[in-house]
Write an enzyme that holds these catalytic residues in place. Sequence first.
Site, PDB file in Angstrom:
ATOM      1  N   TYR A  24       0.808  -1.228   0.000  1.00  0.00           N
ATOM      2  CA  TYR A  24       0.000   0.000   0.000  1.00  0.00           C
ATOM      3  C   TYR A  24       0.840   1.276   0.000  1.00  0.00           C
ATOM      4  CZ  TYR A  24      -3.607  -3.353   1.092  1.00  0.00           C
ATOM      5  OH  TYR A  24      -4.464  -4.419   1.033  1.00  0.00           O
TER       6      TYR A  24
ATOM      7  N   ASP B   2       2.635   2.772  -2.406  1.00  0.00           N
ATOM      8  CA  ASP B   2       2.480   3.675  -3.558  1.00  0.00           C
ATOM      9  C   ASP B   2       1.236   4.553  -3.387  1.00  0.00           C
ATOM     10  OD1 ASP B   2       4.321   1.948  -5.636  1.00  0.00           O
ATOM     11  OD2 ASP B   2       3.065   0.689  -4.372  1.00  0.00           O
TER      12      ASP B   2
ATOM     13  N   TYR C  60       7.106  -6.300   6.390  1.00  0.00           N
ATOM     14  CA  TYR C  60       7.126  -7.223   5.263  1.00  0.00           C
ATOM     15  C   TYR C  60       7.484  -8.588   5.831  1.00  0.00           C
ATOM     16  CZ  TYR C  60       7.884  -2.919   2.489  1.00  0.00           C
ATOM     17  OH  TYR C  60       7.788  -1.683   1.935  1.00  0.00           O
TER      18      TYR C  60
ATOM     19  N   GLN D 104      -5.879   5.333   6.524  1.00  0.00           N
ATOM     20  CA  GLN D 104      -4.747   6.245   6.775  1.00  0.00           C
ATOM     21  C   GLN D 104      -4.992   7.153   7.970  1.00  0.00           C
ATOM     22  OE1 GLN D 104      -3.705   8.613   3.355  1.00  0.00           O
ATOM     23  NE2 GLN D 104      -1.940   7.330   2.925  1.00  0.00           N
TER      24      GLN D 104
ATOM     25  N   ARG E 111       7.628   0.023   7.970  1.00  0.00           N
ATOM     26  CA  ARG E 111       8.293  -0.553   6.798  1.00  0.00           C
ATOM     27  C   ARG E 111       8.169   0.390   5.596  1.00  0.00           C
ATOM     28  NH1 ARG E 111       3.732  -4.951   4.737  1.00  0.00           N
ATOM     29  NH2 ARG E 111       2.726  -3.477   3.318  1.00  0.00           N
ATOM     30  N   GLY E 112       8.983   0.122   4.584  1.00  0.00           N
ATOM     31  CA  GLY E 112       8.839   0.815   3.288  1.00  0.00           C
ATOM     32  C   GLY E 112       8.998   2.314   3.387  1.00  0.00           C
ATOM     33  N   GLU E 113       7.991   3.040   2.902  1.00  0.00           N
ATOM     34  CA  GLU E 113       8.149   4.496   2.825  1.00  0.00           C
ATOM     35  C   GLU E 113       7.088   5.263   3.617  1.00  0.00           C
ATOM     36  OE1 GLU E 113       9.425   5.975  -0.926  1.00  0.00           O
ATOM     37  OE2 GLU E 113       8.493   7.914  -0.639  1.00  0.00           O
ATOM     38  N   ASP E 114       5.805   4.962   3.377  1.00  0.00           N
ATOM     39  CA  ASP E 114       4.773   5.805   3.987  1.00  0.00           C
ATOM     40  C   ASP E 114       4.751   5.662   5.515  1.00  0.00           C
ATOM     41  OD1 ASP E 114       2.612   7.683   3.684  1.00  0.00           O
ATOM     42  OD2 ASP E 114       1.269   6.069   4.271  1.00  0.00           O
ATOM     43  N   SER E 115       4.691   4.446   6.012  1.00  0.00           N
ATOM     44  CA  SER E 115       4.646   4.271   7.476  1.00  0.00           C
ATOM     45  C   SER E 115       5.972   4.709   8.112  1.00  0.00           C
ATOM     46  CB  SER E 115       4.328   2.821   7.847  1.00  0.00           C
ATOM     47  OG  SER E 115       5.322   1.946   7.367  1.00  0.00           O
TER      48      SER E 115
END
Lengths: 396, 190
Positions: free
Chosen positions: A14, A16, A196, A257, A273-277
Site C-alpha cells: 500500500y 504507492d 514485510y 490512513q 516498513r517501506g516508505e509511507d509508514s
Amino acid sequence: MSRWDLFCRVVDNYGDIGVCWRLARQLASEHHLPVRLWVDDLASFARLCPAVDPLAPVQVVESVEVCRWTDPFPAVDPHAESAAVVIEAFACELPATYIAALARSTPRPVWINLEYLSAEEWVEGCHLGRSPQPDSGLVKTFFFPGFTTRTGGLLKERDLLERRARFNDRAEEAFRSRLGVPLRADGRITVSLFCYENPRLRHWLDVWRESATPIQVFVSPGWGQAEVGRWLGEPFLEGTCVQRGQVSLHALPFLPQSEYDPLLWSCDLNFVRGEDSFVRAQWAERPFVWQAYPQADAAHVVKLQAFLDRYLASDGAKEQPEALETLRVVWRDWNGLEPAPRPGATWGELVHSHRELAKRGKEWAARLDQAGDLANNLVRFVGEQGGLFPQPRQGG
Amino acid sequence: MSVKIAGDVQSGNVLLVDNEPLVVLKREYNKSGRNAAVVKLRAKNLLTGRISETVYKADDKLTGVVLDKKDCTYSYYAAPVHVFVDEEYNQYEINEETLSDIAPFLAPDMTDVCEVTFYEGKPLSVVLPKIIIREVEYTESVARGDTSGKITKSAILKHTKHDMQVSAFVEIGDKIEIDSVTGEFRARVK
C-alpha cells in the site's frame, strides 16, 4: 485553473497509493489545486480510504478527482485542456497516448517524476535533475523526497504536528476504545507492528515472551499477523488477543490512513516498513524500527545504513550514544544484517532507554521540519517553472 | 542513430539530447527503490562545449549517435578557425575555441594524421595521435650533469610558442616526444 494529474500504479502493498493519496489530498486541501489522481487499483485504495468506491471509474473524494487508470488508457480528448502539471509517482510509466497529448499541448506541462525516498547522499545531486525525453521532446524533472533542505523533503500535512500535540491521554483512551484494544496500563510497553516478510519476527516474539517488562503488541494485517499465527500455532485473526508469557498480541483490523497516525502516537515503539509508514513514524516523534523494502543486490542495506547514519548522528546524538547504539543493533537485526548477540539484554536496554530515544525522536522531527514539506516544495518548484502558482478558490 | 538504454550508457558515448549531440563525460548509477535505478549523466555539448547534467531512469530509452570519423592532416590557421584537409583535399574549418586543448600543438609543418569527428557533416573535434613530435625553439641552457630527466625546465615550441616543461638536458633545436592527451614531455628524439 491549472489541473494537476497524478499517476499511481499499485505495484505491491500500500506504499504507492499511501504516498500518492496523501500528496493528492494535500495539494487539493492545502494548496487549493484541482487534482486528478489516476490509480490502477482502486480496491487497494479503498482499504486506505473507505470513502473510495472501488468500482467507480470517476469519483470525487475529499476534493480530489479519482480516476481509474485502465489499460488501454481512455482516449485523450484533443480539445480538452491538458494538465499543467503531471506527476508520475515512483517512476511509473505514463500511457503513451497521454504523453502524446502532452507533447501537443501549449504551454508545455511541468512533468515530474516523484522518486523513492532515500537518505543516500547521491539523492541531493539528482533532486530536480532535468530529464529530456527523446520520444516526446518534453522534459521531465526528477523530484526526490529526502531528509535535507537539498531534497524535496517529506510529506507532512500543515496541521500534523498540531494534531500530534493535541493527542493527549484522553484522546489516546478514545482511540484505543474505538480500536477495541486495552487501555494503556502503567509499566507496560506498547508496540505497533507493521512489516514485510521477516524471518526475525519469531525471534523477537520469543524475546518479548520472556521480557521483564509486560508488552502489548498491536499487529497490523498482512504477513505479520500470519507469522504471529504460525508462532502461536493457532489462527491469529482480526480482533484476536492472545497472551504468551509477558507479551499480549492483538490482531488489528486494516486501519485507514486517518487512523494509522493515532496508532503510532499511542505506542511506545513502532515497527514500520517501506516508505509511507516509515515517514509517519518519524513525524510521530516516537522511537521506531524500520524495515527497508528488500531489494536485489542488498541495495536496501545501503539505504538502511544511510538513514541510520543520519538519524543517529544528528544533533543531540552525543547525549544518548548507548541508547542509539542499542537502536542500531535492533535495526540491523530486524533487517537481517546481523543478529543481536544478546537479544534479551538488547530488548531490556531498549526499554530502559525509551525516554532518551523518545527525545531523539522529537529532535529528529524538528530537524526534518526544517527541510519543508514535500507538497509545499513541489508547488513552489512548479511555480518557479512558469508562473503556475496555485490559485485560491473563491472564498477559500 | 541508435537506441541506447540509459543504464548501459558509458563515458564517451554520444547521445542526442534536445537535438544536439552530447558526449558523456561521467555517469553515475544509483539504486533507487524497488529494484529500480537512476542514472545521472554529465555531458558536454559537442556543438557549443557547454557542460550539462541530466537524470534518467535506468531503463529509459535514449538516442545514441554514431559519429563519423575521418583521418585528416592539419593545414593552416586563419583566425578564428583551424583548417584540416582529408585525403581528397576537402577542407574542414573548426573553431579555435573547440580546439583549445590541442591548439598548443597545431603547427603548420606537422604531418601527424589526426582523427576528425563529424556530426551531420560538421566537424566537431580533433584527436591528435597519442604521441606527437615537436621542435624546441628556445630553452635556457643548464649546467651539464643531470641526465635522469627528473629536473625540468621551461621550453618554447617552434611555431606555436607553447611554453612547456621539459627535462633539463633538452636543448634548442631538439625534437621531443609529447603526450598529446596530458600535454607532458615524454622523451627527446634521438
